[in-house]
Design a protein around this motif. Structure first.
Motif, PDB file in Angstrom:
ATOM      1  N   ILE A  69       0.843  -1.208   0.000  1.00 19.40           N
ATOM      2  CA  ILE A  69       0.000   0.000   0.000  1.00 19.40           C
ATOM      3  C   ILE A  69       0.874   1.252   0.000  1.00 19.40           C
ATOM      4  N   LEU A  70       1.905   1.242   0.835  1.00 22.10           N
ATOM      5  CA  LEU A  70       2.812   2.383   0.885  1.00 22.10           C
ATOM      6  C   LEU A  70       3.508   2.584  -0.454  1.00 22.10           C
ATOM      7  N   TRP A  71       3.934   1.518  -1.106  1.00 24.74           N
ATOM      8  CA  TRP A  71       4.601   1.601  -2.405  1.00 24.74           C
ATOM      9  C   TRP A  71       3.691   2.279  -3.425  1.00 24.74           C
ATOM     10  N   VAL A  72       2.411   1.874  -3.420  1.00 22.01           N
ATOM     11  CA  VAL A  72       1.450   2.489  -4.341  1.00 22.01           C
ATOM     12  C   VAL A  72       1.245   3.963  -4.013  1.00 22.01           C
ATOM     13  N   LEU A  73       1.086   4.290  -2.736  1.00 19.58           N
ATOM     14  CA  LEU A  73       0.832   5.677  -2.337  1.00 19.58           C
ATOM     15  C   LEU A  73       1.988   6.594  -2.710  1.00 19.58           C
ATOM     16  N   LEU A  74       3.206   6.071  -2.687  1.00 20.14           N
ATOM     17  CA  LEU A  74       4.359   6.889  -3.053  1.00 20.14           C
ATOM     18  C   LEU A  74       4.382   7.210  -4.548  1.00 20.14           C
ATOM     19  N   LYS A  75       3.599   6.470  -5.323  1.00 20.76           N
ATOM     20  CA  LYS A  75       3.499   6.740  -6.762  1.00 20.76           C
ATOM     21  C   LYS A  75       2.408   7.769  -7.070  1.00 20.76           C
ATOM     22  N   VAL A  76       1.505   7.994  -6.137  1.00 21.80           N
ATOM     23  CA  VAL A  76       0.371   8.889  -6.378  1.00 21.80           C
ATOM     24  C   VAL A  76       0.799  10.321  -6.696  1.00 21.80           C
ATOM     25  N   PRO A  77       1.808  10.904  -6.009  1.00 22.86           N
ATOM     26  CA  PRO A  77       2.203  12.278  -6.358  1.00 22.86           C
ATOM     27  C   PRO A  77       2.563  12.461  -7.827  1.00 22.86           C
ATOM     28  N   ALA A  78       3.174  11.446  -8.449  1.00 22.80           N
ATOM     29  CA  ALA A  78       3.505  11.551  -9.879  1.00 22.80           C
ATOM     30  C   ALA A  78       2.244  11.642 -10.723  1.00 22.80           C
ATOM     31  N   VAL A  79       1.201  10.919 -10.322  1.00 18.57           N
ATOM     32  CA  VAL A  79      -0.068  10.973 -11.055  1.00 18.57           C
ATOM     33  C   VAL A  79      -0.726  12.334 -10.879  1.00 18.57           C
ATOM     34  N   VAL A  80      -0.677  12.857  -9.654  1.00 21.34           N
ATOM     35  CA  VAL A  80      -1.270  14.169  -9.381  1.00 21.34           C
ATOM     36  C   VAL A  80      -0.529  15.272 -10.145  1.00 21.34           C
ATOM     37  N   ALA A  81       0.798  15.124 -10.251  1.00 18.73           N
ATOM     38  CA  ALA A  81       1.606  16.144 -10.924  1.00 18.73           C
ATOM     39  C   ALA A  81       1.421  16.128 -12.436  1.00 18.73           C
ATOM     40  N   ALA A  82       1.183  14.947 -13.008  1.00 21.50           N
ATOM     41  CA  ALA A  82       1.061  14.849 -14.474  1.00 21.50           C
ATOM     42  C   ALA A  82      -0.057  13.890 -14.849  1.00 21.50           C
ATOM     43  N   PRO A  83      -1.311  14.224 -14.509  1.00 21.78           N
ATOM     44  CA  PRO A  83      -2.412  13.292 -14.779  1.00 21.78           C
ATOM     45  C   PRO A  83      -2.686  13.075 -16.260  1.00 21.78           C
ATOM     46  N   GLN A  84      -2.196  13.987 -17.107  1.00 23.12           N
ATOM     47  CA  GLN A  84      -2.422  13.846 -18.544  1.00 23.12           C
ATOM     48  C   GLN A  84      -1.405  12.914 -19.196  1.00 23.12           C
ATOM     49  N   THR A  85      -0.405  12.447 -18.444  1.00 23.32           N
ATOM     50  CA  THR A  85       0.632  11.569 -18.996  1.00 23.32           C
ATOM     51  C   THR A  85       0.262  10.113 -18.752  1.00 23.32           C
ATOM     52  N   GLU A  86       0.085   9.362 -19.824  1.00 20.99           N
ATOM     53  CA  GLU A  86      -0.348   7.969 -19.676  1.00 20.99           C
ATOM     54  C   GLU A  86       0.691   7.130 -18.953  1.00 20.99           C
ATOM     55  N   GLY A  87       1.975   7.506 -19.108  1.00 17.13           N
ATOM     56  CA  GLY A  87       3.047   6.723 -18.508  1.00 17.13           C
ATOM     57  C   GLY A  87       2.961   6.635 -16.997  1.00 17.13           C
ATOM     58  N   VAL A  88       2.497   7.709 -16.332  1.00 17.58           N
ATOM     59  CA  VAL A  88       2.409   7.658 -14.875  1.00 17.58           C
ATOM     60  C   VAL A  88       1.258   6.757 -14.437  1.00 17.58           C
ATOM     61  N   TRP A  89       0.187   6.716 -15.235  1.00 17.81           N
ATOM     62  CA  TRP A  89      -0.907   5.785 -14.941  1.00 17.81           C
ATOM     63  C   TRP A  89      -0.462   4.352 -15.162  1.00 17.81           C
ATOM     64  N   LEU A  90       0.380   4.142 -16.173  1.00 16.81           N
ATOM     65  CA  LEU A  90       0.939   2.807 -16.410  1.00 16.81           C
ATOM     66  C   LEU A  90       1.744   2.352 -15.200  1.00 16.81           C
ATOM     67  N   GLY A  91       2.633   3.231 -14.697  1.00 22.58           N
ATOM     68  CA  GLY A  91       3.440   2.862 -13.545  1.00 22.58           C
ATOM     69  C   GLY A  91       2.597   2.572 -12.320  1.00 22.58           C
ATOM     70  N   LEU A  92       1.567   3.400 -12.096  1.00 21.54           N
ATOM     71  CA  LEU A  92       0.677   3.179 -10.960  1.00 21.54           C
ATOM     72  C   LEU A  92      -0.068   1.854 -11.112  1.00 21.54           C
ATOM     73  N   ALA A  93      -0.547   1.561 -12.321  1.00 22.03           N
ATOM     74  CA  ALA A  93      -1.317   0.334 -12.552  1.00 22.03           C
ATOM     75  C   ALA A  93      -0.476  -0.919 -12.329  1.00 22.03           C
ATOM     76  N   GLU A  94       0.791  -0.875 -12.727  1.00 25.30           N
ATOM     77  CA  GLU A  94       1.658  -2.030 -12.486  1.00 25.30           C
ATOM     78  C   GLU A  94       1.808  -2.292 -10.990  1.00 25.30           C
ATOM     79  N   LEU A  95       1.902  -1.221 -10.213  1.00 26.82           N
ATOM     80  CA  LEU A  95       2.034  -1.378  -8.769  1.00 26.82           C
ATOM     81  C   LEU A  95       0.718  -1.829  -8.130  1.00 26.82           C
TER      82      LEU A  95
END
Length: 261
Positions: A69-95
Motif C-alpha cells: 500500500i505504501l509503495w502504491v501511495l508513493l506513486k500517487v504524487p507523480a499521477v497528481v503532478a502529471a495526470p495527462q501523462t499515460e506513462g504515470v498511470w501505467l506505472g501506478l497500474a503495475e504497482l
C-alpha cells in the motif's frame, strides 16, 4: 512465484544499493536514499522468505500488505503532478496489480483474529475488493500499448511476424480482460488469460534479455543500467505475473459464485 519475485527484487536492491528504477518509490533527491534502499531490499528478502514457510506465512502477508500500500501511495504524487501523462498511470497500474496480489494473499493467509480492525480487508470481502483493483489496473496498461506503440513494438521479439499487430492485440486483450473482471463478464477466463499473458511477457521478453545480459558486457555501453534494467524488469514482470496468478486462482467459477449469492 510471488515470494521468488520479492526475493529477487530485494537482492537487486542489496547489489545496486538502489530501488527498482522506473518503479522506484523514492525520489533521487531524498536524503539517506541509499540506506533506505538497502533496508527496503532486506524487507523484500525477509518477507519473501517468510511467504515460503507455513509457520511464518501469516505474519509475512500482514507485513507485506501495508508495505505494498505504501509503495502504491508513493506513486500517487507523480499521477497528481502529471495526470495527462499515460506513462504515470501505467506505472501506478503495475504497482496496483502487485497490491491486488498481495491483498489477495493477505485476505487468504493473514489468519486475523475475529473482530480484528483489519477484518474488512480479509476473507471473501477482501478477495473481491482485490479482484476489482486488479480489473481496474489492466485498462491503463493495455492503453499504453497504443499510446507508446513504437516502444511496445520494440519489446516484441524480432522473430515474431506482425510485431505492431501483436502490440495492438495484447493491449486490446489487457483492456478486455480488465473490463471482464470489473463487469463480471467471464471474469475467471479474463483473469487467467491476463495472468498467462503477463507470464508470456516475462518468458519471451525479459528472461531472454537477462540471459543475454549475463554474457555481454552491457555495462560498458549503457553504464550500470546495462545490468540493472534487464534484471529489474525481469523480477518486476515476474512478480506482477505472480500477483495476477494469485488473483486468477481466487476468481470463483460462475456456478460457485451464483450458489454463494
Amino acid at each position: 512465484m510471488f515470494a521468488i519475485g520479492l526475493i529477487g527484487l530485494g537482492m537487486l536492491a542489496r547489489v545496486f544499493g538502489d530501488f527498482a528504477m522506473v518503479w522506484q518509490p523514492v525520489a533521487p533527491w531524498f536524503p539517506v536514499r541509499t540506506a533506505l534502499a538497502y533496508v527496503t531490499g532486506a524487507f523484500e528478502v525477509g518477507v519473501g522468505c517468510g511467504l515460503l514457510f507455513p509457520a511464518t506465512r501469516a505474519w509475512a502477508v500482514r507485513i507485506l500488505f501495508p508495505g505494498l500500500i505504501l509503495w502504491v501511495l508513493l506513486k500517487v504524487p507523480a499521477v497528481v503532478a502529471a495526470p495527462q501523462t499515460e506513462g504515470v498511470w501505467l506505472g501506478l497500474a503495475e504497482l496496483t496489480i502487485l497490491l491486488s496480489g498481495g491483498w489477495t494473499l493477505f485476505a487468504r493467509l493473514a489468519e486475523l483474529p475475529e473482530r480484528s480492525i483489519f477484518g474488512f480487508a480479509a476473507g471473501e470481502r477482501g478477495v473481491r475488493a482485490a479482484r476489482m483493483l486488479f480489473g481496474a489496473s489492466l485498462p491503463p496498461i493495455g492503453l499504453s500499448h497504443f499510446v507508446y506503440l513504437q516502444a511496445t513494438v520494440n519489446l516484441v521479439p524480432p522473430w515474431l511476424p506482425f510485431r505492431a499487430g501483436w502490440a495492438r492485440l495484447t493491449g486490446a486483450g489487457q483492456i478486455a480482460s480488465g473490463l471482464g473482471v470489473l463487469f463480471n463478464v467471464l471474469p475467471r477466463a479474463a483473469a487467467w488469460a491476463q495472468a498467462a499473458q503477463i507470464s508470456i511477457y516475462t518468458l519471451l521478453i525479459w528472461l531472454p534479455v537477462s540471459l543475454v545480459t549475463s554474457y555481454m558486457n552491457l555495462e560498458a555501453v549503457f553504464g550500470q543500467s546495462g545490468r540493472r534494467l534487464p534484471f529489474t524488469a525481469l523480477f518486476i514482470s515476474w512478480t506482477i505475473a505472480a500477483a495476477a496468478w494469485v488473483v486468477a486462482q481466487n476468481v470463483p467459477r460462475k456456478r460457485v459464485a451464483n450458489a454463494e449469492k
